[in-house]
Design a protein around this motif. Sequence first.
Motif, PDB file in Angstrom:
ATOM      1  N   ASP A 443       0.813  -1.219   0.000  1.00 30.94           N
ATOM      2  CA  ASP A 443       0.000   0.000   0.000  1.00 30.94           C
ATOM      3  C   ASP A 443       0.850   1.274   0.000  1.00 30.94           C
ATOM      4  OD1 ASP A 443       0.919  -0.335   2.547  1.00 30.94           O
ATOM      5  OD2 ASP A 443      -1.039  -0.397   3.523  1.00 30.94           O
ATOM      6  N   ILE A 444       2.184   1.129  -0.153  1.00 29.99           N
ATOM      7  CA  ILE A 444       3.067   2.290  -0.337  1.00 29.99           C
ATOM      8  C   ILE A 444       3.361   2.388  -1.837  1.00 29.99           C
ATOM      9  CG2 ILE A 444       5.238   3.385   0.287  1.00 29.99           C
ATOM     10  CD1 ILE A 444       3.413   2.939   2.677  1.00 29.99           C
ATOM     11  N   LEU A 445       2.718   3.316  -2.509  1.00 23.60           N
ATOM     12  CA  LEU A 445       2.878   3.426  -3.957  1.00 23.60           C
ATOM     13  C   LEU A 445       4.201   4.094  -4.318  1.00 23.60           C
ATOM     14  CD1 LEU A 445      -0.760   4.498  -4.914  1.00 23.60           C
ATOM     15  CD2 LEU A 445       0.215   2.196  -4.684  1.00 23.60           C
ATOM     16  N   ILE A 446       4.556   5.126  -3.591  1.00 21.24           N
ATOM     17  CA  ILE A 446       5.842   5.795  -3.797  1.00 21.24           C
ATOM     18  C   ILE A 446       6.478   6.006  -2.424  1.00 21.24           C
ATOM     19  CG2 ILE A 446       7.010   7.896  -4.572  1.00 21.24           C
ATOM     20  CD1 ILE A 446       4.842   8.260  -6.658  1.00 21.24           C
ATOM     21  N   GLY A 447       7.686   5.465  -2.237  1.00 17.04           N
ATOM     22  CA  GLY A 447       8.401   5.591  -0.965  1.00 17.04           C
ATOM     23  C   GLY A 447       9.887   5.578  -1.229  1.00 17.04           C
ATOM     24  N   LEU A 448      10.669   5.055  -0.303  1.00 14.58           N
ATOM     25  CA  LEU A 448      12.126   5.043  -0.473  1.00 14.58           C
ATOM     26  C   LEU A 448      12.578   4.107  -1.583  1.00 14.58           C
ATOM     27  CD1 LEU A 448      13.662   5.221   3.129  1.00 14.58           C
ATOM     28  CD2 LEU A 448      13.575   6.990   1.380  1.00 14.58           C
ATOM     29  N   HIS A 449      11.751   3.105  -1.930  1.00 17.78           N
ATOM     30  CA  HIS A 449      12.140   2.200  -3.016  1.00 17.78           C
ATOM     31  C   HIS A 449      12.084   2.907  -4.372  1.00 17.78           C
ATOM     32  CE1 HIS A 449       7.745   2.000  -2.799  1.00 17.78           C
ATOM     33  NE2 HIS A 449       7.742   1.567  -4.048  1.00 17.78           N
ATOM     34  N   ALA A 450      11.321   4.009  -4.432  1.00 20.17           N
ATOM     35  CA  ALA A 450      11.271   4.831  -5.646  1.00 20.17           C
ATOM     36  C   ALA A 450      11.138   6.284  -5.211  1.00 20.17           C
ATOM     37  CB  ALA A 450      10.082   4.418  -6.527  1.00 20.17           C
ATOM     38  N   PRO A 451      12.231   6.889  -4.731  1.00 20.13           N
ATOM     39  CA  PRO A 451      12.166   8.215  -4.098  1.00 20.13           C
ATOM     40  C   PRO A 451      11.576   9.285  -5.012  1.00 20.13           C
ATOM     41  CG  PRO A 451      14.307   7.187  -3.734  1.00 20.13           C
ATOM     42  CD  PRO A 451      13.604   6.346  -4.747  1.00 20.13           C
ATOM     43  N   ASP A 452      10.782  10.156  -4.389  1.00 22.37           N
ATOM     44  CA  ASP A 452      10.176  11.273  -5.114  1.00 22.37           C
ATOM     45  C   ASP A 452      10.056  12.443  -4.146  1.00 22.37           C
ATOM     46  OD1 ASP A 452       8.575  12.783  -7.037  1.00 22.37           O
ATOM     47  OD2 ASP A 452       8.161  10.834  -7.967  1.00 22.37           O
ATOM     48  N   ASP A 453       9.324  13.491  -4.552  1.00 22.03           N
ATOM     49  CA  ASP A 453       9.182  14.662  -3.699  1.00 22.03           C
ATOM     50  C   ASP A 453       8.407  14.342  -2.426  1.00 22.03           C
ATOM     51  OD1 ASP A 453      10.585  16.202  -5.474  1.00 22.03           O
ATOM     52  OD2 ASP A 453       8.804  16.918  -6.521  1.00 22.03           O
ATOM     53  N   ALA A 454       7.517  13.383  -2.490  1.00 23.13           N
ATOM     54  CA  ALA A 454       6.708  12.993  -1.336  1.00 23.13           C
ATOM     55  C   ALA A 454       6.287  11.543  -1.494  1.00 23.13           C
ATOM     56  CB  ALA A 454       5.481  13.896  -1.202  1.00 23.13           C
ATOM     57  N   ALA A 455       5.939  10.916  -0.401  1.00 24.03           N
ATOM     58  CA  ALA A 455       5.451   9.539  -0.448  1.00 24.03           C
ATOM     59  C   ALA A 455       3.971   9.533  -0.827  1.00 24.03           C
ATOM     60  CB  ALA A 455       5.646   8.865   0.902  1.00 24.03           C
TER      61      ALA A 455
END
Length: 758
Positions: A443-455
């Motif tokens: 349920d983490i769509l964007i996190g440290l595995h794919a860093p971006d401006d925000a999770a």
Amino acid sequence: MQTPDQPVLRDIVLVGGGHSHVGVLKRFAMNPVPGVRLTLICRDTHTPYSGMLPGYVAGHYSYDDVHIDLSRLAEYAGARFYRAEVTGIDRAAKRVICKGRPNVPYDILSINIGSSPRVSEVSGAAEHAVPVKPITGFNNRWLSLLSRIENHDGPMTIAVVGAGAGGVELTLAMQFRLRNELANRGKDPDQLHFHLFDAANEILPTHNAKVRAVFRDKLVRRGVKLHLGDAVSRVDAGLLATESGQTLQTDEVLWVTRAGGPAWLESTGLELDDGLFIRARDTLQTANDAHIFVAGDIANVVNHPREKAGVFAVRQGRPLADNLKRMALGKPPRPFNPQKTWLALISTGDQFAVASKGNYGFSGAWVWRWKDWIDRRFMKKFTDLPAMEDSARLPDTSAAQNPEEASQAISAVAMRCGGCGAKVGSTVLSRALGELRPIERDDILIGLHAPDDAAVLKVPPGKAVVHTVDFFRAFIDDPYIFGKVAANHSLGDVFAMGAEAQSATAVATVPYGIESKVEDTVFQMMSGAVEVLNEAGCALVGGHTGEGKELALGFAVNGLIDPDKVMSKGGLRAGDVLLLTKPIGTGTLFAAHARLAAKGRWIDAALASMVQSNKAAAECLLRHGARACTDVTGFGLLGHLVEMTRPSGVDAELDLTAIPILPGAEETVAAGILSSLQPANVRLRRGIRDQGDWVNHPRYPLIFDPQTAGGLLASVPAAVAEACVRELKGLGYPHTAIIGRVLAQDENGPIEPITLRD
């Protein structure tokens, strides 16, 4: 915890808390080197002084009389104390390998770990004999033996293997103590039988004939049977056998011979002798690595071979400290030439001692008194430490209108003097975080595995989001443990609501310094934090790190919860029982630690409680119908209970004697040592009925004590309370207790919601 303004330039790491290293800590405390940081790594918080151990066994000294508190001494010296077991050294990377925590980098390393009897060389000895070193293991077995004596009937046979000074002294001390214990219980001391074994033909082979004669006479007159010139070949359960074929049925076998270094030294590449002792130069540097020093029993100074005796370790403390300082400042270390003869004072258990030096020897009760005076004087160097001065500059409170305003102003500075500075460089941060392995969740769509401006997170159908944030300064010098406590504290609110932790975003402040030191601090701290987050099933999704004067860490945590199963503060119901899952007292204990007034084992117990997760406890409380719950943190036990009574529209009764208290907390409160947040919490005393009747109760101050990573305060139906407590204890919360009950609000009675009872 000391926070010097000087950035760290060199790290000296001390492995082991032996006699040489306590001397190093004291000398650095008295004369620190700017930019040089000390870190002590030791498995035990309290290190024994070998010269007084026989007196402790004989019953003449207490545990604290003969142990140096390394946690307290390190705090005094401004050194970091890592309670950990060392298992190796990566010399190429200049890192100390530890069990159960990240490796520790060093610029200069010193080893003072002592030696241990090599029980593995005799069949069955490792399984059935008790080595006298490490002392912690022996002490636990010794306390167990004392406990067994209380209920033992009939003969008891104890064998000691090793008839050197250590074995003879230990035998006589144990015999003296155990015979007294039996006599005091109305039992026959003559049912106790001691046997002393050695492959050598003489006792105390390194001492002169006159000294040997005194001890032989003592042993014979006190009924100790000698077995000399006959090596022990096998030890079985309840049986000892020698090379001549002699066997002896035993109740206990103590091993005081064949000492050597630990096996892990073999993988270091350091030059070792046949006994696994480290070969050393005259400068106390190891023979083949100038950046590693060695002292004490574990050292084999090649040009100056000496007997393994505590006096040499003590005498090495000064030259070791001087050479560590010289090395850190880029100066060549100086050679040390140890004395060739030394005075040994060997006790016989009954407050009688023998002096031995070269060909001279003399004895008497006066020699024991002399030895006692020398030993106590040595210990005072490391126990009678001056109180730490608070380096924080206190505000001018002359304009305060009343004492409470002045107290608040001082408290504000004490708790909030840290500040955030420039952002830590991305290269340093990425290297430090690159070695971490936070868990991934679907349920983490964007996190440290794919860093971006925000999770970006996904909320499953039927779930609501719980959000909380916590942030505080470090209160201990170990960033790894601090990271674990900070993460655990931040997760507490989520678990107290009955939620599942989903994600966490970190915010950290690290002391300014050179890149390699900052990088390691971030890595150590976040390693501890990520361990806790991973165990909770919570994904670290990002963070921000800045530089400041002091280390600090916090997390914004998201959780998921079934909206119909929320444990809120407003859920108390009359008739419910109040439970507390962890003991309280962290505020006063760490205030005392900063003032050198807390014992190391008290701090160990507090940290063990603080790193324990509340997750399983919260799940258990839900299963038992808990309607209201909160984690006990900065407002203290009373403050959080008042927070629960107000929205619930109820009153509560609190049993002071039932509240679980951390070891040492009652002592530090009685000494008047309180957290700087205590004055703010004490203002809630107006919520207590007849509070004037309770102000002198010894536990009264503790209900205002601010907690870090405290336990859960919850209410459950009275019918299931006992079952809930049993299950919580089975889940690893042994101090869980029923501490009170919820009462219906008396609209015509007193307005104060809290009633205390004893």
